[in-house]
Design a protein around this motif. Structure first.
Motif, PDB file in Angstrom:
ATOM      1  N   SER A 345       6.912  -0.206   2.841  1.00  0.00           N
ATOM      2  CA  SER A 345       6.442   1.173   2.722  1.00  0.00           C
ATOM      3  C   SER A 345       7.220   1.936   1.665  1.00  0.00           C
ATOM      4  CB  SER A 345       6.560   1.874   4.081  1.00  0.00           C
ATOM      5  OG  SER A 345       6.209   3.221   3.990  1.00  0.00           O
ATOM      6  N   GLN A 348       6.107   0.817  -1.745  1.00  0.00           N
ATOM      7  CA  GLN A 348       4.771   1.351  -2.049  1.00  0.00           C
ATOM      8  C   GLN A 348       4.862   2.811  -2.520  1.00  0.00           C
ATOM      9  OE1 GLN A 348       2.742   0.509   1.638  1.00  0.00           O
ATOM     10  NE2 GLN A 348       1.765  -1.334   0.831  1.00  0.00           N
ATOM     11  N   LYS A 349       5.710   3.593  -1.841  1.00  0.00           N
ATOM     12  CA  LYS A 349       5.901   4.997  -2.219  1.00  0.00           C
ATOM     13  C   LYS A 349       6.543   5.086  -3.593  1.00  0.00           C
ATOM     14  CE  LYS A 349       6.276   6.860   2.476  1.00  0.00           C
ATOM     15  NZ  LYS A 349       7.171   7.520   3.466  1.00  0.00           N
ATOM     16  N   PHE A 351       6.385   2.959  -6.157  1.00  0.00           N
ATOM     17  CA  PHE A 351       5.439   2.648  -7.244  1.00  0.00           C
ATOM     18  C   PHE A 351       4.383   3.729  -7.393  1.00  0.00           C
ATOM     19  CE2 PHE A 351       7.044  -1.732  -6.738  1.00  0.00           C
ATOM     20  CZ  PHE A 351       7.393  -1.960  -8.073  1.00  0.00           C
ATOM     21  N   LYS A 352       4.038   4.359  -6.262  1.00  0.00           N
ATOM     22  CA  LYS A 352       3.049   5.457  -6.331  1.00  0.00           C
ATOM     23  C   LYS A 352       3.632   6.631  -7.123  1.00  0.00           C
ATOM     24  CE  LYS A 352       0.086   8.317  -3.416  1.00  0.00           C
ATOM     25  NZ  LYS A 352      -0.299   8.676  -2.025  1.00  0.00           N
ATOM     26  N   ILE A 353       4.930   6.946  -6.887  1.00  0.00           N
ATOM     27  CA  ILE A 353       5.603   8.023  -7.620  1.00  0.00           C
ATOM     28  C   ILE A 353       5.729   7.661  -9.086  1.00  0.00           C
ATOM     29  CG2 ILE A 353       7.802   9.245  -7.894  1.00  0.00           C
ATOM     30  CD1 ILE A 353       8.162   8.948  -4.839  1.00  0.00           C
ATOM     31  N   LYS A 354       6.094   6.408  -9.362  1.00  0.00           N
ATOM     32  CA  LYS A 354       6.285   5.990 -10.755  1.00  0.00           C
ATOM     33  C   LYS A 354       4.980   6.090 -11.540  1.00  0.00           C
ATOM     34  CE  LYS A 354       8.725   2.577 -13.416  1.00  0.00           C
ATOM     35  NZ  LYS A 354       9.971   3.239 -13.815  1.00  0.00           N
TER      36      LYS A 354
END
Length: 354
Positions: A345, A348-349, A351-354
């Protein structure tokens, strides 16, 4: 070298006369003889037992069930009180008789626990006479070197007149003897403990409770005894605080009726200064067709996934908590899966921010 204390000091006898150097499950039902057929002198130093001791003195335990023995499963011989420094007297052939012994006191009990019986059992006159004959002619003579007697859990140490009488007789014959006691606690109060002169004779006190509330307790034991149990626990915990009970354990056999109370049981045991010992329900012959419904630790049980998730509760990190090898394995797996899911988790967060 540390070795298992019991191989050189202890025996347990079952109701059919089979002799074990540990409980029969932990040694995979590896009997070393039968007390009703063989001389005890021959059993105590028989070929089977000599081989077990020889292996232990090399640090090996090929005859033991490592999946059930909580001592071996927790890091082997290095981290357990049962495994002690080998004394010079520890030889494959022992000259002294065992100093700890357990033999069956019939199945008399004041409850009808769902794990082992459907009725309150009380021995009949003929059964008592037969037991007394075995007690006087077979069991007592082999207790000459015994310092600890284990009252087994076939019945109840205090809820049975027969068990109380046996305890009295043993003390009369061997006044220096100490006891390891297993009971449901309903009759284990000040009256019987003082009457039996046990206040200064207990080295280990285990109470099978399996609940934290009256409703669940009744589901398990099927008798009204919760309020009396709580009264007795106050008295017994007082003895523990006074240093008269070195080892104090509350037992909790996990099943479909009580698994949701496990975390609360940890706090319950701590309140009285006891360890919280958790074991899964076993498939004994007494359960007949009930086992599948009770065995919440089985993957096929409808509550299995919820049960396993509950094992990650931080309450079980407390030092006074003891899990069986199987429950510990389930807990470790649940913790690993939770940590892996948490790490996934986080990534995942990220890479979503990046």
């Amino acid at each position: 070298m540390k070795v298992c204390w019991e191989l050189f000091n202890a025996i347990e006898i079952t109701d059919d006369g089979s002799v074990y150097v540990c409980c029969e499950q932990r040694v995979s039902k590896f009997s070393v003889g039968n007390i009703f057929k063989d001389k005890f002198e021959d059993i105590w130093n028989c070929e089977k037992l000599v081989k077990m001791r020889e292996a232990a003195l090399k640090g090996e335990y090929p005859y033991c069930n490592h999946g059930i023995c909580e001592k071996l499963s927790r890091g082997g011989v290095e981290k357990n009180d049962l495994f002690i420094e080998a004394l010079p007297s520890y030889k494959p052939v022992m000259t002294l008789f065992p100093i700890q012994i357990a033999f069956p006191l019939e199945r008399d009990c004041n409850a009808k626990c769902i794990y082992c019986r459907d009725e309150i059992i009380s021995s009949k006159k003929e059964q008592i006479e037969l037991f007394n004959d075995k007690f006087n002619n077979i069991y007592l003579p082999i207790m000459k070197d015994v310092s600890i007697f284990t009252v087994n859990d076939m019945g109840d140490a205090f809820g049975s007149k027969l068990s109380r009488q046996v305890i009295k007789n043993i003390i009369n014959r061997y006044p220096k003897i100490k006891f390891k006691l297993m009971t449901n606690g309903i009759c284990a109060g000040e009256k019987f403990i003082k009457e039996l002169d046990l206040e200064n004779r207990i080295v280990e006190f285990s109470i099978s409770i399996n609940a934290v509330c009256e409703k669940t307790h009744y589901k398990i034991f099927r008798v009204r005894g919760w309020k009396l149990l709580l009264k007795n626990l106050k008295y017994i915990s007082k003895l523990k605080k006074m240093g008269k009970i070195p080892s104090f354990h509350f037992k909790f056999v996990v099943c479909s009726n009580n698994w949701k109370e496990m975390a609360k049981f940890v706090k319950f045991a701590s309140k009285y200064g006891a360890n919280a010992d958790f074991w899964e329900v076993r498939d004994y012959w007494t359960l007949e067709n009930k086992y599948e419904d009770l065995a919440v630790h089985n993957e096929t049980h409808k509550d299995f996934e919820a049960f396993v998730k509950s094992l990650v509760n931080p309450a079980f990190n407390e030092k006074h908590v003891v899990f069986s090898p199987l429950l510990m394995k389930l807990r470790n797996k649940a913790i690993s899966e939770k940590e892996a899911k948490s790490e996934k988790s986080i990534w995942q967060k990220f890479f979503k921010i990046k």
